[in-house]
Design a protein around this motif. Structure first.
Motif, PDB file in Angstrom:
ATOM      1  N   ASP A  56       0.834  -1.198   0.000  1.00  0.00           N
ATOM      2  CA  ASP A  56       0.000   0.000   0.000  1.00  0.00           C
ATOM      3  C   ASP A  56       0.870   1.250   0.000  1.00  0.00           C
ATOM      4  O   ASP A  56       1.938   1.293   0.619  1.00  0.00           O
ATOM      5  CB  ASP A  56      -0.911   0.028   1.228  1.00  0.00           C
ATOM      6  CG  ASP A  56      -1.985  -1.059   1.190  1.00  0.00           C
ATOM      7  OD1 ASP A  56      -2.234  -1.599   0.090  1.00  0.00           O
ATOM      8  OD2 ASP A  56      -2.558  -1.353   2.252  1.00  0.00           O
ATOM      9  N   ILE A  57       0.382   2.287  -0.699  1.00  0.00           N
ATOM     10  CA  ILE A  57       1.053   3.584  -0.743  1.00  0.00           C
ATOM     11  C   ILE A  57       0.153   4.596  -0.049  1.00  0.00           C
ATOM     12  O   ILE A  57      -1.022   4.740  -0.406  1.00  0.00           O
ATOM     13  CB  ILE A  57       1.308   4.032  -2.196  1.00  0.00           C
ATOM     14  CG1 ILE A  57       2.051   2.950  -2.982  1.00  0.00           C
ATOM     15  CG2 ILE A  57       2.075   5.351  -2.213  1.00  0.00           C
ATOM     16  CD1 ILE A  57       3.422   2.612  -2.462  1.00  0.00           C
ATOM     17  N   HIS A  58       0.685   5.310   0.947  1.00  0.00           N
ATOM     18  CA  HIS A  58      -0.058   6.349   1.658  1.00  0.00           C
ATOM     19  C   HIS A  58       0.563   7.703   1.325  1.00  0.00           C
ATOM     20  O   HIS A  58       1.759   7.922   1.574  1.00  0.00           O
ATOM     21  CB  HIS A  58      -0.007   6.111   3.164  1.00  0.00           C
ATOM     22  CG  HIS A  58      -0.727   4.873   3.603  1.00  0.00           C
ATOM     23  ND1 HIS A  58      -2.008   4.899   4.106  1.00  0.00           N
ATOM     24  CD2 HIS A  58      -0.355   3.565   3.577  1.00  0.00           C
ATOM     25  CE1 HIS A  58      -2.391   3.664   4.401  1.00  0.00           C
ATOM     26  NE2 HIS A  58      -1.410   2.843   4.086  1.00  0.00           N
ATOM     27  N   ILE A  59      -0.241   8.584   0.740  1.00  0.00           N
ATOM     28  CA  ILE A  59       0.237   9.899   0.330  1.00  0.00           C
ATOM     29  C   ILE A  59      -0.546  10.971   1.082  1.00  0.00           C
ATOM     30  O   ILE A  59      -1.784  11.016   1.006  1.00  0.00           O
ATOM     31  CB  ILE A  59       0.065  10.107  -1.186  1.00  0.00           C
ATOM     32  CG1 ILE A  59       0.834   9.026  -1.957  1.00  0.00           C
ATOM     33  CG2 ILE A  59       0.536  11.505  -1.593  1.00  0.00           C
ATOM     34  CD1 ILE A  59       0.543   8.998  -3.442  1.00  0.00           C
ATOM     35  N   LYS A  60       0.163  11.822   1.807  1.00  0.00           N
ATOM     36  CA  LYS A  60      -0.464  12.941   2.505  1.00  0.00           C
ATOM     37  C   LYS A  60      -0.161  14.211   1.730  1.00  0.00           C
ATOM     38  O   LYS A  60       0.995  14.625   1.616  1.00  0.00           O
ATOM     39  CB  LYS A  60       0.070  13.052   3.931  1.00  0.00           C
ATOM     40  CG  LYS A  60      -0.648  14.117   4.761  1.00  0.00           C
ATOM     41  CD  LYS A  60      -0.152  14.115   6.201  1.00  0.00           C
ATOM     42  CE  LYS A  60      -0.903  15.153   7.029  1.00  0.00           C
ATOM     43  NZ  LYS A  60      -0.420  15.166   8.445  1.00  0.00           N
ATOM     44  N   ASP A  93      -4.528  11.310   1.174  1.00  0.00           N
ATOM     45  CA  ASP A  93      -5.122  12.276   2.100  1.00  0.00           C
ATOM     46  C   ASP A  93      -4.975  13.657   1.478  1.00  0.00           C
ATOM     47  O   ASP A  93      -4.082  14.433   1.825  1.00  0.00           O
ATOM     48  CB  ASP A  93      -4.433  12.209   3.463  1.00  0.00           C
ATOM     49  CG  ASP A  93      -4.823  10.956   4.237  1.00  0.00           C
ATOM     50  OD1 ASP A  93      -6.012  10.775   4.494  1.00  0.00           O
ATOM     51  OD2 ASP A  93      -3.922  10.155   4.537  1.00  0.00           O
ATOM     52  N   GLY A  94      -5.835  13.954   0.520  1.00  0.00           N
ATOM     53  CA  GLY A  94      -5.769  15.204  -0.218  1.00  0.00           C
ATOM     54  C   GLY A  94      -6.605  15.108  -1.471  1.00  0.00           C
ATOM     55  O   GLY A  94      -7.407  14.182  -1.631  1.00  0.00           O
ATOM     56  N   TYR A 110      -8.031   4.930  -2.812  1.00  0.00           N
ATOM     57  CA  TYR A 110      -8.797   5.557  -1.731  1.00  0.00           C
ATOM     58  C   TYR A 110      -8.447   7.039  -1.681  1.00  0.00           C
ATOM     59  O   TYR A 110      -7.258   7.398  -1.715  1.00  0.00           O
ATOM     60  CB  TYR A 110      -8.460   4.917  -0.386  1.00  0.00           C
ATOM     61  CG  TYR A 110      -8.908   3.479  -0.221  1.00  0.00           C
ATOM     62  CD1 TYR A 110     -10.102   3.180   0.439  1.00  0.00           C
ATOM     63  CD2 TYR A 110      -8.133   2.427  -0.695  1.00  0.00           C
ATOM     64  CE1 TYR A 110     -10.510   1.860   0.610  1.00  0.00           C
ATOM     65  CE2 TYR A 110      -8.527   1.113  -0.525  1.00  0.00           C
ATOM     66  CZ  TYR A 110      -9.717   0.833   0.129  1.00  0.00           C
ATOM     67  OH  TYR A 110     -10.117  -0.470   0.305  1.00  0.00           O
ATOM     68  N   ALA A 111      -9.447   7.896  -1.603  1.00  0.00           N
ATOM     69  CA  ALA A 111      -9.201   9.335  -1.584  1.00  0.00           C
ATOM     70  C   ALA A 111     -10.060  10.000  -0.514  1.00  0.00           C
ATOM     71  O   ALA A 111     -11.260   9.731  -0.407  1.00  0.00           O
ATOM     72  CB  ALA A 111      -9.504   9.941  -2.950  1.00  0.00           C
TER      73      ALA A 111
END
Length: 326
Positions: A56-60, A93-94, A110-111
């Motif tokens: 998984d990639i989590h981008i803030k 997250d954006g 997911y957004a």
């Protein structure tokens, strides 16, 4: 495992399996570091490889153009098969810019923020994680079914494997790399690349379509009940592309397949007009809803057969014969 990235400013080309079509543009290298990171130094290729491994990639922060392009595709340009493969999930997250997930074939997106239209090849399903909207590939759902997911809008009929997109959203690359005998029906206009790289199935659009419709078609059928933009049917190798009108040249570099147009179209080499037959008219009645007389008036285009070349050879007796040039 997974990757966490925080962005100080909007960054483009994240999770883009093509690396901004590196083989053409050469504007970024897969090994280049993603700009605007806070306390990390991940490269473009590192996050793609993580997705390929199922991480998984989590981008803030906000992401811009070319986000998740061709996600889940084993690209031929990098030595792959050209088919779909498994992919991990991306959490943003954006906000997300336009044309997100063009050509996406697997994994989930997911957004927490907004996604700007036009969308890519994605459809929303009920999220299983609070605070996020969840999106999956249209190709994945059409070819494999929604599984445990429920569509937020639109319709999926499992009995005849038909996905109906009727939410009015503008999307591009619908049905990209579709590989099963399924049907996708769009009740409005589509953006660029409808049916790109399809190998099977049928896409029917009850409206107009943008550029590159049916480009690189490897099989299946794409039917546009309106107009198509420039470069329709470019580099097709198999399958059927049909439309009412082309707003530009068609068939550039095509190597196979058939293109049908209700209005006479301008062709690029090697596409050329060929004679319609009875089975062609029957196909137009089925795909385009044309009447019996109307179906016979369609124009058909295929790869022009190379004409045999001959040269004049003057014989000793003064006669002239035509000899074929091999």
């Amino acid at each position: 495992m997974g990757i966490n990235i925080e962005l100080k400013e909007t960054a483009d080309y994240l999770c883009d399996y093509t690396f901004n079509f590196h083989w053409h543009n050469q504007t970024i290298d897969p090994g280049d570091k993603i700009p605007f990171q806070e306390n990390t130094r991940y490269s473009y290729s590192e996050i793609v490889e993580a997705l390929k491994a199922g991480d998984d990639i989590h981008i803030k922060g906000d992401v811009g153009k070319n986000f998740a392009y061709s996600m889940g595709a084993d690209l031929r340009h990098f030595g792959g098969s050209g088919d779909a493969e498994k992919a991990g999930n991306i959490f943003v997250d954006g906000n997300i810019g336009p044309e997100a997930a063009m050509g996406m074939v697997s994994g989930s997106l997911y957004a927490s923020g907004e996604i700007e239209e036009p969308f890519g090849n994605i459809i929303e399903v009920l999220s299983d994680i609070e605070g996020y909207r969840k999106f999956r590939s249209i190709t994945d759902i059409a070819c494999n079914g929604p599984g445990n997911d429920t569509l937020v809008s639109n319709e999926y009929n499992s009995s005849d494997r038909t996905l109906i997109l009727n939410d009015g959203l503008l999307r591009g690359t619908i049905g990209a790399r579709c590989y099963n005998p399924v049907k996708i029906i769009v009740e409005n206009d589509t953006h660029n690349g409808t049916g790109v790289l399809m190998k099977g199935g049928t896409v029917i659009v009850h409206g107009n379509a943008g550029m590159n419709t049916g480009s690189h078609l490897y099989g299946g059928k794409v039917a546009i009940h309106g107009s198509v933009g420039e470069f329709a049917g470019a580099y097709m190798k198999a399958g059927v592309l049909a439309f009412h009108e082309a707003k530009g040249f068609i068939g550039a570099g095509m190597a196979g397949g058939s293109i049908y147009s209700k209005k006479k179209a301008k062709t690029s080499s090697p596409a050329a007009k060929v004679k319609m037959k009875g089975e062609d008219s029957a196909l137009m009645r089925k795909l385009m809803g044309a009447g019996r007389v109307e179906s016979m008036l369609y124009n058909k285009y295929e790869v022009e057969e190379e004409k045999e070349k001959f040269m004049e050879v003057r014989m000793r007796d003064g006669s002239i014969v035509m000899r074929r040039i091999d």
